[in-house]
Design a protein around this motif. Structure first.
Motif, PDB file in Angstrom:
ATOM      1  N   GLN A  28      34.248  44.562  26.793  1.00 34.69           N
ATOM      2  CA  GLN A  28      34.632  45.887  26.056  1.00 34.69           C
ATOM      3  C   GLN A  28      34.057  45.979  24.658  1.00 34.69           C
ATOM      4  N   ASP A  32      30.303  47.083  27.863  1.00 33.84           N
ATOM      5  CA  ASP A  32      30.130  46.920  29.229  1.00 33.84           C
ATOM      6  C   ASP A  32      31.259  47.224  30.143  1.00 33.84           C
ATOM      7  N   LYS A  34      32.272  48.489  32.977  1.00 36.73           N
ATOM      8  CA  LYS A  34      32.420  48.097  34.470  1.00 36.73           C
ATOM      9  C   LYS A  34      32.820  46.724  34.531  1.00 36.73           C
ATOM     10  N   THR A  35      32.040  45.712  33.672  1.00 34.67           N
ATOM     11  CA  THR A  35      32.748  44.379  33.734  1.00 34.67           C
ATOM     12  C   THR A  35      34.226  44.342  33.177  1.00 34.67           C
ATOM     13  N   SER A  37      36.536  46.769  33.470  1.00 38.65           N
ATOM     14  CA  SER A  37      37.287  47.005  34.243  1.00 38.65           C
ATOM     15  C   SER A  37      37.652  45.962  35.485  1.00 38.65           C
ATOM     16  N   LEU A  38      36.550  45.337  35.888  1.00 39.75           N
ATOM     17  CA  LEU A  38      36.686  44.581  36.924  1.00 39.75           C
ATOM     18  C   LEU A  38      37.628  43.388  36.393  1.00 39.75           C
TER      19      LEU A  38
END
Length: 58
Positions: A28, A32, A34-35, A37-38
């Motif tokens: 965060q 990034d 996306k990473t 949230s994953l």
């Protein structure tokens, strides 16, 4: 009798949970999302397992 020798699965899951949250925080900070949230979703699954195991042990 030798229950103190058995590995504690909750302890292992908490360590994994903390590690993944740390990785998510770093992602965060780098932007990034996306990473982030994953990793957050993965940590929520681990937390659900921890809650289930703790409830079963009581």
């Amino acid at each position: 009798m030798f229950s103190f020798l058995k590995p504690d699965p909750v302890k292992k899951l908490r360590k994994s949970y903390d590690s993944i949250l740390e990785q998510a925080m770093q992602a965060q900070r780098k932007g990034d999302i996306k990473t982030y949230s994953l990793l957050t979703a993965e940590s929520e699954q681990i937390w659900a397992k921890i809650v289930t195991l703790e409830a079963a042990s009581k």
